[in-house]
Design a protein around this motif. Structure first.
Motif, PDB file in Angstrom:
ATOM      1  N   GLY A 151       0.797  -1.210   0.000  1.00 29.34           N
ATOM      2  CA  GLY A 151       0.000   0.000   0.000  1.00 29.34           C
ATOM      3  C   GLY A 151       0.834   1.268   0.000  1.00 29.34           C
ATOM      4  N   PRO A 152       0.184   2.417   0.022  1.00 26.78           N
ATOM      5  CA  PRO A 152       0.877   3.710  -0.058  1.00 26.78           C
ATOM      6  C   PRO A 152       1.831   3.971   1.103  1.00 26.78           C
ATOM      7  CG  PRO A 152      -1.501   3.970  -0.321  1.00 26.78           C
ATOM      8  CD  PRO A 152      -1.278   2.559   0.049  1.00 26.78           C
ATOM      9  N   LEU A 153       1.477   3.536   2.316  1.00 25.40           N
ATOM     10  CA  LEU A 153       2.335   3.821   3.466  1.00 25.40           C
ATOM     11  C   LEU A 153       3.695   3.153   3.330  1.00 25.40           C
ATOM     12  CD1 LEU A 153       2.524   5.209   6.222  1.00 25.40           C
ATOM     13  CD2 LEU A 153       1.670   3.103   7.264  1.00 25.40           C
ATOM     14  N   ASN A 154       3.698   1.875   2.984  1.00 23.17           N
ATOM     15  CA  ASN A 154       4.973   1.186   2.775  1.00 23.17           C
ATOM     16  C   ASN A 154       5.739   1.775   1.597  1.00 23.17           C
ATOM     17  OD1 ASN A 154       5.162  -0.709   4.860  1.00 23.17           O
ATOM     18  ND2 ASN A 154       3.821  -2.154   3.816  1.00 23.17           N
ATOM     19  N   ALA A 155       5.015   2.181   0.550  1.00 22.75           N
ATOM     20  CA  ALA A 155       5.687   2.769  -0.618  1.00 22.75           C
ATOM     21  C   ALA A 155       6.395   4.070  -0.232  1.00 22.75           C
ATOM     22  CB  ALA A 155       4.670   3.025  -1.728  1.00 22.75           C
ATOM     23  N   VAL A 156       5.740   4.908   0.562  1.00 21.56           N
ATOM     24  CA  VAL A 156       6.351   6.172   0.995  1.00 21.56           C
ATOM     25  C   VAL A 156       7.544   5.912   1.903  1.00 21.56           C
ATOM     26  CG1 VAL A 156       5.965   8.256   2.358  1.00 21.56           C
ATOM     27  CG2 VAL A 156       4.231   7.504   0.728  1.00 21.56           C
ATOM     28  N   PHE A 157       7.403   4.976   2.848  1.00 22.51           N
ATOM     29  CA  PHE A 157       8.501   4.672   3.764  1.00 22.51           C
ATOM     30  C   PHE A 157       9.704   4.082   3.017  1.00 22.51           C
ATOM     31  CE2 PHE A 157       5.856   4.254   7.910  1.00 22.51           C
ATOM     32  CZ  PHE A 157       5.774   5.635   7.967  1.00 22.51           C
ATOM     33  N   LEU A 158       9.446   3.249   2.019  1.00 24.43           N
ATOM     34  CA  LEU A 158      10.544   2.695   1.217  1.00 24.43           C
ATOM     35  C   LEU A 158      11.234   3.791   0.414  1.00 24.43           C
ATOM     36  CD1 LEU A 158       8.884  -0.615  -0.064  1.00 24.43           C
ATOM     37  CD2 LEU A 158      10.849  -0.453   1.475  1.00 24.43           C
ATOM     38  N   TRP A 159      10.450   4.704  -0.137  1.00 30.68           N
ATOM     39  CA  TRP A 159      11.020   5.803  -0.916  1.00 30.68           C
ATOM     40  C   TRP A 159      11.858   6.723  -0.039  1.00 30.68           C
ATOM     41  CZ3 TRP A 159       9.640  11.134  -0.699  1.00 30.68           C
ATOM     42  CH2 TRP A 159      10.235  11.917  -1.705  1.00 30.68           C
ATOM     43  N   MET A 160      11.419   6.944   1.204  1.00 33.15           N
ATOM     44  CA  MET A 160      12.160   7.812   2.126  1.00 33.15           C
ATOM     45  C   MET A 160      13.340   7.087   2.772  1.00 33.15           C
ATOM     46  SD  MET A 160       8.971   9.694   4.043  1.00 33.15           S
ATOM     47  CE  MET A 160      10.058  10.559   5.164  1.00 33.15           C
ATOM     48  N   GLY A 161      13.418   5.792   2.634  1.00 33.13           N
ATOM     49  CA  GLY A 161      14.503   5.031   3.243  1.00 33.13           C
ATOM     50  C   GLY A 161      14.299   4.736   4.715  1.00 33.13           C
ATOM     51  N   VAL A 162      13.065   4.912   5.206  1.00 30.97           N
ATOM     52  CA  VAL A 162      12.779   4.642   6.613  1.00 30.97           C
ATOM     53  C   VAL A 162      12.833   3.154   6.901  1.00 30.97           C
ATOM     54  CG1 VAL A 162      11.038   4.876   8.433  1.00 30.97           C
ATOM     55  CG2 VAL A 162      11.392   6.728   6.777  1.00 30.97           C
ATOM     56  N   ILE A 163      12.384   2.329   5.951  1.00 28.43           N
ATOM     57  CA  ILE A 163      12.398   0.871   6.096  1.00 28.43           C
ATOM     58  C   ILE A 163      13.103   0.261   4.898  1.00 28.43           C
ATOM     59  CG2 ILE A 163      10.317   0.750   7.531  1.00 28.43           C
ATOM     60  CD1 ILE A 163       8.694   0.177   5.031  1.00 28.43           C
ATOM     61  N   ASP A 164      13.647  -0.941   5.091  1.00 27.25           N
ATOM     62  CA  ASP A 164      14.347  -1.644   4.011  1.00 27.25           C
ATOM     63  C   ASP A 164      13.428  -2.566   3.232  1.00 27.25           C
ATOM     64  OD1 ASP A 164      16.763  -0.451   4.742  1.00 27.25           O
ATOM     65  OD2 ASP A 164      17.142  -2.003   6.257  1.00 27.25           O
ATOM     66  N   SER A 165      12.363  -3.041   3.873  1.00 20.51           N
ATOM     67  CA  SER A 165      11.404  -3.928   3.225  1.00 20.51           C
ATOM     68  C   SER A 165      10.010  -3.602   3.741  1.00 20.51           C
ATOM     69  CB  SER A 165      11.746  -5.396   3.524  1.00 20.51           C
ATOM     70  OG  SER A 165      11.725  -5.639   4.920  1.00 20.51           O
ATOM     71  N   PRO A 166       8.970  -3.938   2.980  1.00 19.91           N
ATOM     72  CA  PRO A 166       7.602  -3.610   3.410  1.00 19.91           C
ATOM     73  C   PRO A 166       7.251  -4.237   4.762  1.00 19.91           C
ATOM     74  CG  PRO A 166       7.636  -4.274   1.099  1.00 19.91           C
ATOM     75  CD  PRO A 166       8.999  -4.571   1.643  1.00 19.91           C
ATOM     76  N   VAL A 167       6.460  -3.504   5.534  1.00 14.40           N
ATOM     77  CA  VAL A 167       6.015  -3.948   6.858  1.00 14.40           C
ATOM     78  C   VAL A 167       4.584  -4.462   6.754  1.00 14.40           C
ATOM     79  CG1 VAL A 167       5.557  -3.236   9.241  1.00 14.40           C
ATOM     80  CG2 VAL A 167       7.512  -2.269   7.985  1.00 14.40           C
ATOM     81  N   ARG A 168       4.319  -5.577   7.410  1.00  9.85           N
ATOM     82  CA  ARG A 168       2.950  -6.102   7.439  1.00  9.85           C
ATOM     83  C   ARG A 168       2.195  -5.414   8.581  1.00  9.85           C
ATOM     84  NH1 ARG A 168       2.153 -10.235   4.014  1.00  9.85           N
ATOM     85  NH2 ARG A 168       3.992 -11.346   3.248  1.00  9.85           N
ATOM     86  N   TRP A 169       1.598  -4.270   8.256  1.00 11.12           N
ATOM     87  CA  TRP A 169       0.893  -3.507   9.275  1.00 11.12           C
ATOM     88  C   TRP A 169      -0.357  -4.233   9.755  1.00 11.12           C
ATOM     89  CZ3 TRP A 169       3.438   0.471  11.227  1.00 11.12           C
ATOM     90  CH2 TRP A 169       4.399   1.105  10.445  1.00 11.12           C
ATOM     91  N   ILE A 170      -1.034  -4.924   8.829  1.00  7.00           N
ATOM     92  CA  ILE A 170      -2.273  -5.612   9.205  1.00  7.00           C
ATOM     93  C   ILE A 170      -1.905  -6.987   9.754  1.00  7.00           C
ATOM     94  CG2 ILE A 170      -4.572  -6.303   8.437  1.00  7.00           C
ATOM     95  CD1 ILE A 170      -4.358  -4.282   6.211  1.00  7.00           C
ATOM     96  N   MET A 171      -1.255  -6.981  10.867  1.00  7.71           N
ATOM     97  CA  MET A 171      -0.864  -8.196  11.576  1.00  7.71           C
ATOM     98  C   MET A 171      -0.839  -7.860  13.064  1.00  7.71           C
ATOM     99  SD  MET A 171       2.563 -10.548  11.216  1.00  7.71           S
ATOM    100  CE  MET A 171       2.066 -11.187   9.613  1.00  7.71           C
ATOM    101  N   GLY A 172      -1.416  -8.712  13.862  1.00  5.50           N
ATOM    102  CA  GLY A 172      -1.536  -8.393  15.276  1.00  5.50           C
ATOM    103  C   GLY A 172      -2.531  -7.264  15.466  1.00  5.50           C
ATOM    104  N   TYR A 173      -2.234  -6.392  16.413  1.00  9.05           N
ATOM    105  CA  TYR A 173      -3.171  -5.324  16.768  1.00  9.05           C
ATOM    106  C   TYR A 173      -2.752  -3.955  16.239  1.00  9.05           C
ATOM    107  CZ  TYR A 173      -5.449  -8.554  20.017  1.00  9.05           C
ATOM    108  OH  TYR A 173      -6.130  -9.609  20.559  1.00  9.05           O
ATOM    109  N   ARG A 174      -1.698  -3.884  15.452  1.00 10.40           N
ATOM    110  CA  ARG A 174      -1.196  -2.579  15.025  1.00 10.40           C
ATOM    111  C   ARG A 174      -2.215  -1.804  14.195  1.00 10.40           C
ATOM    112  NH1 ARG A 174       4.641  -4.554  12.882  1.00 10.40           N
ATOM    113  NH2 ARG A 174       3.268  -6.172  12.069  1.00 10.40           N
ATOM    114  N   ALA A 175      -2.780  -2.466  13.193  1.00  6.68           N
ATOM    115  CA  ALA A 175      -3.741  -1.778  12.324  1.00  6.68           C
ATOM    116  C   ALA A 175      -5.004  -1.394  13.089  1.00  6.68           C
ATOM    117  CB  ALA A 175      -4.089  -2.674  11.135  1.00  6.68           C
ATOM    118  N   ILE A 176      -5.436  -2.248  14.011  1.00  5.16           N
ATOM    119  CA  ILE A 176      -6.630  -1.941  14.808  1.00  5.16           C
ATOM    120  C   ILE A 176      -6.391  -0.690  15.642  1.00  5.16           C
ATOM    121  CG2 ILE A 176      -8.124  -2.751  16.668  1.00  5.16           C
ATOM    122  CD1 ILE A 176      -7.734  -5.571  15.667  1.00  5.16           C
ATOM    123  N   ILE A 177      -5.225  -0.598  16.264  1.00  9.13           N
ATOM    124  CA  ILE A 177      -4.908   0.570  17.090  1.00  9.13           C
ATOM    125  C   ILE A 177      -4.908   1.835  16.241  1.00  9.13           C
ATOM    126  CG2 ILE A 177      -3.082   1.668  18.444  1.00  9.13           C
ATOM    127  CD1 ILE A 177      -2.313  -1.137  19.417  1.00  9.13           C
TER     128      ILE A 177
END
Length: 307
Positions: A151-177
């Motif tokens: 999705g867009p969030l991982n695409a922006v973070f990858l472009w900015m160099g914040v993360i090296d690989s996409p994060v599975r946000w919809i896992m556990g309770y992160r997305a719910i929070i």
């Protein structure tokens, strides 16, 4: 009552009383009494309803403590009933959502109440309200798209160099929070704003003139004055988050069950309305007890919330 009669007359006052009584009796009291009575009846085939097997029992409530499973807590393994585990998980993450909304809402409420120019206030309030014009379902779906693996969030973070690989946000309770904070943050913002707005600005200026740092001014003056608003917002955000169904259903994962989903499974999937009713009342009772305990710990009274 005398004030109502003086302002609206006997006819309109009587209509207000009748409509309010109808709303309370037919839409609140009677449905809940019916649900409460059903919670003590067993789940039976239609042919057995009203027969010798249709007796009052606490079996539906006992299911809450059945089916224990291994649970790791601080490195120790305990046998905890699965529905008890889901309940405490719901309470914990609802509390976390409440805390995050307070952290986000308090600075913004202070800025709106004491810093921003009155001429700009209406525009800022409009910007805050605009997202609320979209239904909760669409907002939850929007966050599902934003937080998707590609999705867009991982695409922006990858472009900015914040993360090296996409994060599975919809896992556990992160997305719910994230979804619950976005959905209910305004329920924390406006009670705090109303409380801070009534604070005399001269008190803040006097503290600054006497050399008080900003954090002490907030700790000793602003926060105590805003206590009723904070308490009101915290209770609303916690109860709304704990009772939410759409956001956990759309942004949750198999490892992040919400207690309202358990109630939905009993009522709609298992068609066991009796057990669902028992779980609903247990949920209401336990959440009320938790809120009352927190109010006692922080010395918050019902009159503070009602202000």
């Amino acid at each position: 009552m005398q004030e109502l009669l003086r302002r609206f007359g006997p006819t309109l006052t009587g209509a207000f009383i009748v409509l309010t009584a109808f709303w309370l009796l037919m839409l609140v009291i009677l449905p809940n009494l019916t649900l409460f009575e059903s919670s003590f009846r067993p789940y039976l085939p239609v042919v057995d309803v009203g027969g010798p097997k249709d007796i009052y029992t606490i079996e539906n409530y006992a299911k809450f403590f059945a089916n224990a499973t291994d649970t790791n807590i601080l490195g120790f393994t305990f046998q905890v009933p699965i529905h008890v585990k889901i309940f405490f998980g719901t309470v914990f993450y609802s509390t976390l959502v409440t805390f995050i909304t307070f952290i986000l809402a308090y600075p913004l409420a202070f800025y709106l109440a004491k810093v921003v120019a009155p001429t700009s206030l209406a525009t800022l309030f409009l910007l805050l309200f605009v997202p609320m014009w979209v239904s909760e379902v669409l907002r939850a779906f929007a966050w599902f798209i934003i937080l998707a693996y590609k999705g867009p969030l991982n695409a922006v973070f990858l472009w900015m160099g914040v993360i090296d690989s996409p994060v599975r946000w919809i896992m556990g309770y992160r997305a719910i929070i994230i979804g619950l904070v976005y959905t209910y943050v305004l329920f924390m913002l406006f009670p705090i704003y109303n409380a801070i707005q009534s604070l005399d600005t001269n008190q803040i200026e006097a503290a600054q003139d006497l050399g008080s740092p900003w954090w002490r001014t907030h700790w000793r003056i602003v926060l105590p004055h805003a206590k009723p608003g904070i308490a009101s917002g915290a209770v609303m955000v916690f109860m709304l988050s704990a009772g939410s169904l759409l956001v956990p259903a759309l942004l949750g994962s198999p490892t992040s069950l919400w207690f309202t989903q358990t109630i939905q499974q009993w009522m709609l999937e298992a068609q066991d309305w009796n057990s669902g009713a028992a779980y609903s009342f247990l949920f209401l009772l336990l959440c009320t007890l938790f809120v009352s305990l927190v109010m006692w710990v922080f010395k918050v009274r019902l009159t503070d919330i009602a202000k």
